[in-house]
Scaffold this motif. Structure first.
Motif, short mmCIF file in Angstrom:
data_model
loop_
_atom_site.label_atom_id
_atom_site.label_comp_id
_atom_site.label_asym_id
_atom_site.label_seq_id
_atom_site.Cartn_x
_atom_site.Cartn_y
_atom_site.Cartn_z
N ALA A 33 0.87 -1.20 0.06
CA ALA A 33 0.15 -0.11 0.10
C ALA A 33 0.76 1.40 -0.05
CB ALA A 33 -0.96 0.08 1.14
N ARG A 34 0.58 2.47 -0.97
CA ARG A 34 1.21 3.60 -0.87
C ARG A 34 0.54 4.70 -0.13
NH1 ARG A 34 5.72 3.76 -4.48
NH2 ARG A 34 5.08 5.19 -5.78
N HIS A 35 -0.79 4.72 0.27
CA HIS A 35 -1.15 5.77 0.92
C HIS A 35 -2.43 5.30 1.63
CE1 HIS A 35 -4.44 5.57 -2.03
NE2 HIS A 35 -3.62 5.64 -3.13
N ALA A 36 -2.95 6.24 2.56
CA ALA A 36 -3.97 5.93 3.72
C ALA A 36 -5.28 5.56 2.88
CB ALA A 36 -4.13 7.27 4.24
N GLY A 37 -5.53 6.00 1.70
CA GLY A 37 -6.63 5.44 1.10
C GLY A 37 -6.65 3.89 0.74
N GLU A 38 -5.50 3.44 0.46
CA GLU A 38 -5.43 1.93 0.12
C GLU A 38 -5.43 1.21 1.47
OE1 GLU A 38 -2.84 2.35 -4.07
OE2 GLU A 38 -1.63 1.78 -1.95
N ILE A 39 -4.67 2.09 2.52
CA ILE A 39 -5.03 1.40 3.83
C ILE A 39 -6.43 1.01 4.44
CG2 ILE A 39 -4.13 1.38 6.29
CD1 ILE A 39 -1.63 2.76 5.49
N ARG A 40 -7.20 2.33 4.03
CA ARG A 40 -8.54 2.20 4.34
C ARG A 40 -9.16 1.03 3.66
NH1 ARG A 40 -7.71 7.86 4.86
NH2 ARG A 40 -8.31 7.94 2.73
N ALA A 41 -8.98 0.84 2.55
CA ALA A 41 -9.65 -0.11 1.62
C ALA A 41 -9.43 -1.51 2.21
CB ALA A 41 -9.21 -0.04 0.26
N ALA A 42 -8.02 -1.64 2.63
CA ALA A 42 -7.62 -3.11 3.08
C ALA A 42 -8.39 -3.16 4.54
CB ALA A 42 -6.26 -3.26 3.38
N GLN A 43 -8.44 -2.30 5.15
CA GLN A 43 -9.32 -2.42 6.40
C GLN A 43 -10.75 -2.59 6.23
OE1 GLN A 43 -8.62 1.58 7.87
NE2 GLN A 43 -6.79 0.85 9.32
N LYS A 44 -11.17 -2.13 5.22
CA LYS A 44 -12.78 -2.67 4.70
C LYS A 44 -12.68 -4.02 4.43
CE LYS A 44 -14.28 2.28 3.42
NZ LYS A 44 -14.56 3.03 2.25
N LEU A 45 -11.92 -4.50 3.61
CA LEU A 45 -11.63 -5.91 3.23
C LEU A 45 -11.56 -6.75 4.45
CD1 LEU A 45 -11.52 -8.04 1.23
CD2 LEU A 45 -9.09 -7.42 1.28
N ARG A 46 -10.93 -6.37 5.35
CA ARG A 46 -10.69 -7.13 6.57
C ARG A 46 -11.99 -6.97 7.51
NH1 ARG A 46 -5.36 -4.15 8.64
NH2 ARG A 46 -6.57 -3.83 10.58
N TYR A 47 -12.72 -5.91 7.52
CA TYR A 47 -14.00 -6.10 8.03
C TYR A 47 -14.92 -7.01 7.51
CZ TYR A 47 -18.13 -4.24 10.60
OH TYR A 47 -19.20 -4.10 11.35
N GLU A 48 -14.94 -7.14 6.41
CA GLU A 48 -16.01 -7.97 5.36
C GLU A 48 -15.58 -9.31 5.73
OE1 GLU A 48 -16.99 -9.31 0.80
OE2 GLU A 48 -16.26 -7.16 1.15
N VAL A 49 -14.43 -9.67 5.82
CA VAL A 49 -14.07 -11.17 5.94
C VAL A 49 -14.21 -11.49 7.70
CG1 VAL A 49 -12.31 -12.85 5.95
CG2 VAL A 49 -12.75 -11.23 3.97
#
Length: 302
Positions: free
Chosen positions: A54-70
């Motif tokens: 990940a290169r910026h905060a938006g990408e990290i937030r997207a990873a956090q959303k994926l983690r929440y879903e799973v």
């Protein structure tokens, strides 16, 4: 807590069954979309999938959303109020970790379908310790090896439709690239078995005890207040094949790579799992896997 995947041998896109393709198409539509950085260096690519940091905060937030879903929607973990409101699995360690991303670029989209959180030793020291120290006596392990650099792996997460060898190939390729670039000597982290009753997991836990017991120099106990009752040392594995099949793919992968599995287990009621500690000294990794994931490996196949 981690969800988990195996060391793979490759899987062709054309070999996917029709229902698998439909599942992935649906997963792509649901996967978190982020303004992904098109200039980010790619660490590996297979078909439409690629892996990078990940290169910026938006990408990290997207990873956090994926983690929440799973973790919370699929696996029924218990979110905090903040996590429920944001619909993101987040904690204070996210800001000091690197985040490995698997991205599917099928159909002209760019969606995150897998992630892994990486915490190098020097950043953990600045933050006051590793995440895993809440369950296992990691500080003692690190103190016994003052000349080695440690890397904690955690929050492994892959969308259900992508939990196959191709995605995991890329996660391991990304991890190995990171290990080489940062001169890491030891990898470790928790691996999770589904369920909070160690007695019900007696056979897979006994199999791990028999297959990968750590020598004294790599042995790590659970935090006393968190330690689950151990299976008796004499308890047999009645059906090794069934016990192996009950292991999450990640644990099978660590076994193939040469990882040690700690003898203690910890019950994590929030995530509905029973956790064991994996310790993998770099020197233990089989040379054939180094060749498979190393710089000379063909990990950019079409």
């Amino acid at each position: 807590m981690t969800i988990h995947v195996s060391v793979p041998r490759g899987l062709k896109v054309k070999g996917l069954k029709v229902r698998d393709r439909h599942a992935r198409a649906l997963a792509r539509r649901r996967a978190p979309v982020a303004p992904l950085d098109p200039a980010a260096p790619v660490l590996g690519r297979i078909g439409t999938l690629e892996v990078r940091l990940a290169r910026h905060a938006g990408e990290i937030r997207a990873a956090q959303k994926l983690r929440y879903e799973v973790f919370y929607e699929e696996m029924r973990a218990q979110p905090s109020l903040d996590q429920r409101l944001l619909r993101r699995d987040k904690d204070g360690f996210d800001r000091i970790c690197d985040h490995l991303l698997v991205i599917d670029r099928a159909d002209g989209t760019s969606r995150i379908v897998g992630t892994y959180r990486l915490l190098p030793q020097e950043r953990a020291a600045l933050a006051g310790g590793f995440y895993t120290a809440g369950e296992f006596e990691i500080d003692g392990l690190v103190a016994r090896h003052p000349g080695k650099r440690f890397l904690e792996l955690g929050r492994s997460c892959v969308l259900k439709a992508y939990r196959g060898k191709r995605t995991v190939e890329l996660l391991w390729q990304g991890i190995w690239s990171y290990v080489v670039a940062n001169r890491i000597d030891v990898l470790f982290g928790c691996a999770s078995l589904s369920g909070t009753d160690p007695a019900a997991l007696a056979e897979p836990l006994a199999l791990l005890r028999d297959q990968a017991p750590p020598p004294a120099e790599w042995s790590v106990g659970a935090v006393a207040a968190r330690r689950a009752p151990r299976a008796p040392a004499s308890s047999p594995v009645h059906d090794a094949r069934r016990a192996l099949g009950a292991l999450p793919p990640l644990l099978k992968g660590y076994l193939r790579l040469g990882g040690y599995i700690g003898l203690d287990a910890v019950v994590d009621h929030q995530f509905n799992t029973t956790d064991v500690l994996v310790v993998l000294p770099r020197e233990r990794i089989s040379q054939r896997y180094v060749a498979h994931y190393g710089a000379g490996a063909d990990r950019f196949a079409a």
